[in-house]
Structure formats: C-alpha cells, structure tokens
Design a protein around this motif. Sequence first.
Motif, PDB file in Angstrom:
ATOM      1  N   GLU A   1       0.828  -1.209   0.000  1.00  0.00           N
ATOM      2  CA  GLU A   1       0.000   0.000   0.000  1.00  0.00           C
ATOM      3  C   GLU A   1       0.864   1.260   0.000  1.00  0.00           C
ATOM      4  N   ARG A   2       1.926   1.228   0.789  1.00  0.00           N
ATOM      5  CA  ARG A   2       2.818   2.392   0.854  1.00  0.00           C
ATOM      6  C   ARG A   2       3.519   2.603  -0.488  1.00  0.00           C
ATOM      7  N   ILE A   3       3.974   1.520  -1.098  1.00  0.00           N
ATOM      8  CA  ILE A   3       4.616   1.620  -2.408  1.00  0.00           C
ATOM      9  C   ILE A   3       3.639   2.207  -3.421  1.00  0.00           C
ATOM     10  N   ASN A   4       2.412   1.741  -3.405  1.00  0.00           N
ATOM     11  CA  ASN A   4       1.400   2.258  -4.333  1.00  0.00           C
ATOM     12  C   ASN A   4       1.179   3.757  -4.123  1.00  0.00           C
ATOM     13  N   GLU A   5       1.134   4.163  -2.863  1.00  0.00           N
ATOM     14  CA  GLU A   5       0.949   5.581  -2.547  1.00  0.00           C
ATOM     15  C   GLU A   5       2.136   6.407  -3.051  1.00  0.00           C
ATOM     16  N   LEU A   6       3.344   5.906  -2.794  1.00  0.00           N
ATOM     17  CA  LEU A   6       4.533   6.624  -3.242  1.00  0.00           C
ATOM     18  C   LEU A   6       4.627   6.651  -4.768  1.00  0.00           C
TER      19      LEU A   6
ATOM     20  N   GLY B   1      13.391   9.267  -1.150  1.00  0.00           N
ATOM     21  CA  GLY B   1      14.359   8.337  -0.581  1.00  0.00           C
ATOM     22  C   GLY B   1      13.700   7.032  -0.149  1.00  0.00           C
ATOM     23  N   GLU B   2      12.542   7.139   0.475  1.00  0.00           N
ATOM     24  CA  GLU B   2      11.798   5.951   0.894  1.00  0.00           C
ATOM     25  C   GLU B   2      11.399   5.113  -0.317  1.00  0.00           C
ATOM     26  N   TYR B   3      10.924   5.767  -1.361  1.00  0.00           N
ATOM     27  CA  TYR B   3      10.495   5.072  -2.575  1.00  0.00           C
ATOM     28  C   TYR B   3      11.693   4.377  -3.233  1.00  0.00           C
ATOM     29  N   GLN B   4      12.819   5.072  -3.291  1.00  0.00           N
ATOM     30  CA  GLN B   4      14.032   4.480  -3.864  1.00  0.00           C
ATOM     31  C   GLN B   4      14.457   3.249  -3.068  1.00  0.00           C
ATOM     32  N   ASP B   5      14.362   3.320  -1.745  1.00  0.00           N
ATOM     33  CA  ASP B   5      14.690   2.161  -0.914  1.00  0.00           C
ATOM     34  C   ASP B   5      13.783   0.977  -1.241  1.00  0.00           C
ATOM     35  N   PHE B   6      12.496   1.240  -1.407  1.00  0.00           N
ATOM     36  CA  PHE B   6      11.565   0.173  -1.783  1.00  0.00           C
ATOM     37  C   PHE B   6      11.925  -0.423  -3.143  1.00  0.00           C
ATOM     38  N   VAL B   7      12.216   0.434  -4.099  1.00  0.00           N
ATOM     39  CA  VAL B   7      12.551  -0.039  -5.449  1.00  0.00           C
ATOM     40  C   VAL B   7      13.794  -0.930  -5.402  1.00  0.00           C
ATOM     41  N   GLU B   8      14.804  -0.498  -4.665  1.00  0.00           N
ATOM     42  CA  GLU B   8      16.033  -1.293  -4.553  1.00  0.00           C
ATOM     43  C   GLU B   8      15.768  -2.623  -3.860  1.00  0.00           C
ATOM     44  N   ALA B   9      14.952  -2.621  -2.821  1.00  0.00           N
ATOM     45  CA  ALA B   9      14.628  -3.863  -2.123  1.00  0.00           C
ATOM     46  C   ALA B   9      13.854  -4.821  -3.027  1.00  0.00           C
TER      47      ALA B   9
END
Length: 72
Positions: free
Chosen positions: A27-32, A47-55
């Motif tokens: 849900e957080r990824i979708n929001e970002l 920065g948070e979104y980039q961290d998700f993408v890398e993970a």
Amino acid sequence: MNCFADCITPEVAGRIQAVQLDSVAQERINELAKKANTGTLTEEERGEYQDFVEAIDRLAIFHAKARLAIAT
C-alpha cells in the motif's frame, strides 16, 4: 557455476520464492508511486520510494536465483 544456487537446498529455495511484500508495504509503495507519477513526492518520500525499489529489485534477483537452484 552459480554459487548461490549451488549453496542452497530446494527447501530453502522454495522459502525464498515465497517471500513477498506484506500488504502494508505494498500500500505504501502504491501511494509513493502515485505521488511519483504526479510529481508530488517530498525528498524524504523520494528516498523511501528508492529504498523500496532497490529492495524489490534485490528480491527479484533472489527469486530468480532460487528458481535456478530448484531447476538444477
């Protein structure tokens, strides 16, 4: 030689393949992602979104290597 595939058992590979994002993270990824598409991300969110993408990228690599381990 694929060291990762050579070092894990089929059981472990299956468990790696089963790893998925939980619904809260998704849900957080979708929001970002929505904010990124509209150009409204803050620097902190970027920065948070980039961290998700890398993970997610790393997880995809582990999934692919786990599939290879199971196939061999």
